[in-house]
Design a protein around this motif. Structure first.
Motif, PDB file in Angstrom:
ATOM      1  N   PHE A  94       0.826  -1.214   0.000  1.00  0.00           N
ATOM      2  CA  PHE A  94       0.000   0.000   0.000  1.00  0.00           C
ATOM      3  C   PHE A  94       0.857   1.259   0.000  1.00  0.00           C
ATOM      4  O   PHE A  94       0.641   2.172  -0.797  1.00  0.00           O
ATOM      5  CB  PHE A  94      -0.933   0.007   1.217  1.00  0.00           C
ATOM      6  CG  PHE A  94      -1.640   1.326   1.415  1.00  0.00           C
ATOM      7  CD1 PHE A  94      -2.728   1.657   0.626  1.00  0.00           C
ATOM      8  CD2 PHE A  94      -1.198   2.235   2.373  1.00  0.00           C
ATOM      9  CE1 PHE A  94      -3.383   2.884   0.790  1.00  0.00           C
ATOM     10  CE2 PHE A  94      -1.837   3.449   2.550  1.00  0.00           C
ATOM     11  CZ  PHE A  94      -2.935   3.780   1.754  1.00  0.00           C
ATOM     12  N   TRP A  95       1.842   1.332   0.904  1.00  0.00           N
ATOM     13  CA  TRP A  95       2.686   2.514   0.990  1.00  0.00           C
ATOM     14  C   TRP A  95       3.552   2.673  -0.248  1.00  0.00           C
ATOM     15  O   TRP A  95       3.827   3.791  -0.700  1.00  0.00           O
ATOM     16  CB  TRP A  95       3.560   2.459   2.238  1.00  0.00           C
ATOM     17  CG  TRP A  95       2.798   2.692   3.506  1.00  0.00           C
ATOM     18  CD1 TRP A  95       2.569   1.789   4.501  1.00  0.00           C
ATOM     19  CD2 TRP A  95       2.125   3.900   3.894  1.00  0.00           C
ATOM     20  NE1 TRP A  95       1.804   2.357   5.492  1.00  0.00           N
ATOM     21  CE2 TRP A  95       1.517   3.651   5.146  1.00  0.00           C
ATOM     22  CE3 TRP A  95       1.981   5.154   3.308  1.00  0.00           C
ATOM     23  CZ2 TRP A  95       0.777   4.618   5.818  1.00  0.00           C
ATOM     24  CZ3 TRP A  95       1.239   6.121   3.983  1.00  0.00           C
ATOM     25  CH2 TRP A  95       0.659   5.854   5.215  1.00  0.00           C
ATOM     26  N   VAL A 131       1.812   3.777 -10.798  1.00  0.00           N
ATOM     27  CA  VAL A 131       1.226   2.690  -9.998  1.00  0.00           C
ATOM     28  C   VAL A 131       1.117   1.423 -10.827  1.00  0.00           C
ATOM     29  O   VAL A 131       1.483   0.326 -10.375  1.00  0.00           O
ATOM     30  CB  VAL A 131      -0.157   3.115  -9.450  1.00  0.00           C
ATOM     31  CG1 VAL A 131      -0.886   1.912  -8.843  1.00  0.00           C
ATOM     32  CG2 VAL A 131      -0.007   4.205  -8.397  1.00  0.00           C
ATOM     33  N   GLY A 138       0.551   9.699 -12.297  1.00  0.00           N
ATOM     34  CA  GLY A 138       0.516   8.986 -11.023  1.00  0.00           C
ATOM     35  C   GLY A 138      -0.065   7.595 -11.172  1.00  0.00           C
ATOM     36  O   GLY A 138       0.476   6.609 -10.646  1.00  0.00           O
ATOM     37  N   THR A 139      -1.175   7.496 -11.909  1.00  0.00           N
ATOM     38  CA  THR A 139      -1.789   6.189 -12.165  1.00  0.00           C
ATOM     39  C   THR A 139      -0.860   5.294 -12.981  1.00  0.00           C
ATOM     40  O   THR A 139      -0.761   4.082 -12.741  1.00  0.00           O
ATOM     41  CB  THR A 139      -3.115   6.377 -12.917  1.00  0.00           C
ATOM     42  OG1 THR A 139      -3.959   7.267 -12.183  1.00  0.00           O
ATOM     43  CG2 THR A 139      -3.828   5.046 -13.098  1.00  0.00           C
ATOM     44  N   PHE A 186       2.320   6.708  -6.738  1.00  0.00           N
ATOM     45  CA  PHE A 186       1.326   7.641  -7.279  1.00  0.00           C
ATOM     46  C   PHE A 186       1.709   9.086  -6.996  1.00  0.00           C
ATOM     47  O   PHE A 186       1.691   9.942  -7.893  1.00  0.00           O
ATOM     48  CB  PHE A 186      -0.055   7.346  -6.683  1.00  0.00           C
ATOM     49  CG  PHE A 186      -1.108   8.330  -7.118  1.00  0.00           C
ATOM     50  CD1 PHE A 186      -1.734   8.187  -8.354  1.00  0.00           C
ATOM     51  CD2 PHE A 186      -1.455   9.407  -6.311  1.00  0.00           C
ATOM     52  CE1 PHE A 186      -2.697   9.110  -8.762  1.00  0.00           C
ATOM     53  CE2 PHE A 186      -2.410  10.331  -6.716  1.00  0.00           C
ATOM     54  CZ  PHE A 186      -3.033  10.173  -7.950  1.00  0.00           C
ATOM     55  N   LEU A 187       2.065   9.369  -5.748  1.00  0.00           N
ATOM     56  CA  LEU A 187       2.404  10.742  -5.379  1.00  0.00           C
ATOM     57  C   LEU A 187       3.686  11.205  -6.067  1.00  0.00           C
ATOM     58  O   LEU A 187       3.828  12.389  -6.407  1.00  0.00           O
ATOM     59  CB  LEU A 187       2.544  10.859  -3.858  1.00  0.00           C
ATOM     60  CG  LEU A 187       1.246  10.656  -3.071  1.00  0.00           C
ATOM     61  CD1 LEU A 187       1.514  10.723  -1.573  1.00  0.00           C
ATOM     62  CD2 LEU A 187       0.201  11.686  -3.473  1.00  0.00           C
ATOM     63  N   LEU A 237       2.689   1.709  -3.338  1.00  0.00           N
ATOM     64  CA  LEU A 237       1.842   2.213  -4.414  1.00  0.00           C
ATOM     65  C   LEU A 237       1.448   3.662  -4.182  1.00  0.00           C
ATOM     66  O   LEU A 237       1.356   4.455  -5.137  1.00  0.00           O
ATOM     67  CB  LEU A 237       0.592   1.336  -4.544  1.00  0.00           C
ATOM     68  CG  LEU A 237       0.824  -0.112  -4.972  1.00  0.00           C
ATOM     69  CD1 LEU A 237      -0.493  -0.863  -5.055  1.00  0.00           C
ATOM     70  CD2 LEU A 237       1.570  -0.178  -6.296  1.00  0.00           C
ATOM     71  N   LEU A 238       1.196   4.034  -2.926  1.00  0.00           N
ATOM     72  CA  LEU A 238       0.875   5.432  -2.622  1.00  0.00           C
ATOM     73  C   LEU A 238       2.058   6.336  -2.948  1.00  0.00           C
ATOM     74  O   LEU A 238       1.893   7.417  -3.531  1.00  0.00           O
ATOM     75  CB  LEU A 238       0.492   5.570  -1.151  1.00  0.00           C
ATOM     76  CG  LEU A 238       0.141   6.994  -0.688  1.00  0.00           C
ATOM     77  CD1 LEU A 238      -1.073   7.519  -1.458  1.00  0.00           C
ATOM     78  CD2 LEU A 238      -0.116   7.027   0.823  1.00  0.00           C
ATOM     79  N   PHE A 239       3.263   5.887  -2.572  1.00  0.00           N
ATOM     80  CA  PHE A 239       4.460   6.660  -2.895  1.00  0.00           C
ATOM     81  C   PHE A 239       4.632   6.775  -4.411  1.00  0.00           C
ATOM     82  O   PHE A 239       4.972   7.853  -4.926  1.00  0.00           O
ATOM     83  CB  PHE A 239       5.693   6.000  -2.283  1.00  0.00           C
ATOM     84  CG  PHE A 239       6.999   6.581  -2.754  1.00  0.00           C
ATOM     85  CD1 PHE A 239       7.413   7.835  -2.341  1.00  0.00           C
ATOM     86  CD2 PHE A 239       7.811   5.871  -3.633  1.00  0.00           C
ATOM     87  CE1 PHE A 239       8.612   8.375  -2.780  1.00  0.00           C
ATOM     88  CE2 PHE A 239       9.012   6.404  -4.078  1.00  0.00           C
ATOM     89  CZ  PHE A 239       9.411   7.663  -3.645  1.00  0.00           C
TER      90      PHE A 239
END
Length: 245
Positions: free
Chosen positions: A85-86, A149, A145-146, A92-93, A88-90
């Motif tokens: 999760f972290w 990911v 961002g997408t 994207f951001l 993929l969040l990183f």
């Protein structure tokens, strides 16, 4: 040996000069032999060339000692942490943040908004122009961002890159028939301006570092390809943006 040691700090300048030389030779050839005109503002041109040379050398050196190691170290850290999760969040951001700050995208979005106002696509007001440009920038940033990911998921899952890219371009071609004519050229250009000076180094370092830190992944085969996603998805997202507005 001593001369080589002394020349080492100037290596980025020599390499930048080597890279710029073909451009300079082309300009001189056509200016002197084809157009047969003197180069205007020679002093300013020389000063500008020196500034470009110095800037390019510093930029490349900065990538080597700063952005590439930073991206790779963060990829290793996230892989070691083992929290998808972290990661993929990183991802994207990182894609979103670097794209929003991309100078090429800012320039293209602003110019596209001006032309849209002149062509009657949007209202010819400052507010409408700024809103169109900001909407275009945010759309492209969300798409990158997408894309990052999806690229990270491809590395994690081992999906074949060519299947993902071929499928994506089928979607691009299909959407071209439905998107407004005014947005198609902007959409295709958006795929290029996103992969520029800020986005490419960090995203490449992330992919290579992640592939190097995962058992069973080959950095040469799996570490590259994130930039392909970052070029592909903006075309899809911008055409959707054109359809919606």
């Amino acid at each position: 040996m001593n001369l080589r040691y002394l020349a080492q700090p100037f290596r980025p300048l020599f390499e930048a000069a080597r890279d710029l030389m073909p451009i300079i030779l082309v300009i001189l050839f056509f200016q002197e032999l084809v157009l047969k005109q003197p180069i205007p503002n020679m002093e300013e041109m020389l000063i500008g060339m020196l500034m470009v040379l110095l800037g390019l050398a510093l930029f490349v050196r900065g990538l080597e000692i700063g952005l590439f190691p930073l991206g790779e170290s963060m990829a290793f850290a996230f892989a070691k942490k083992g929290n998808v999760f972290w990661l993929l969040l990183f991802a994207f951001l990182l894609g979103f943040g670097t794209t929003v700050a991309e100078p090429a995208l800012i320039a293209v979005a602003g110019k596209a908004a001006e032309i849209a106002a002149q062509g009657g696509v949007i209202e010819s007001t400052q507010e409408a122009v700024e809103s169109y440009a900001d909407g275009l920038r945010m759309t492209v940033a969300l798409s990158v961002g997408t894309a990052i990911v999806l690229g990270v998921l491809r590395i994690l899952k081992g999906w074949p890159l060519h299947f993902c890219i071929i499928g994506g371009y089928f979607v691009v071609v299909a959407m071209t028939y439905f998107a407004p004519d005014e947005i198609i050229g902007i959409a295709y250009d958006s795929g290029g301006v996103t992969t520029s000076t800020i986005t490419v180094p960090l995203v490449t370092a992330l992919g290579v570092g992640l592939a190097s830190s995962i058992r069973g992944r080959n950095p040469m085969l799996d570490g590259f390809g994130l930039i392909a996603f970052a070029s592909l998805l903006p075309m899809i997202f911008v055409m959707l943006y054109g359809i919606m507005i």
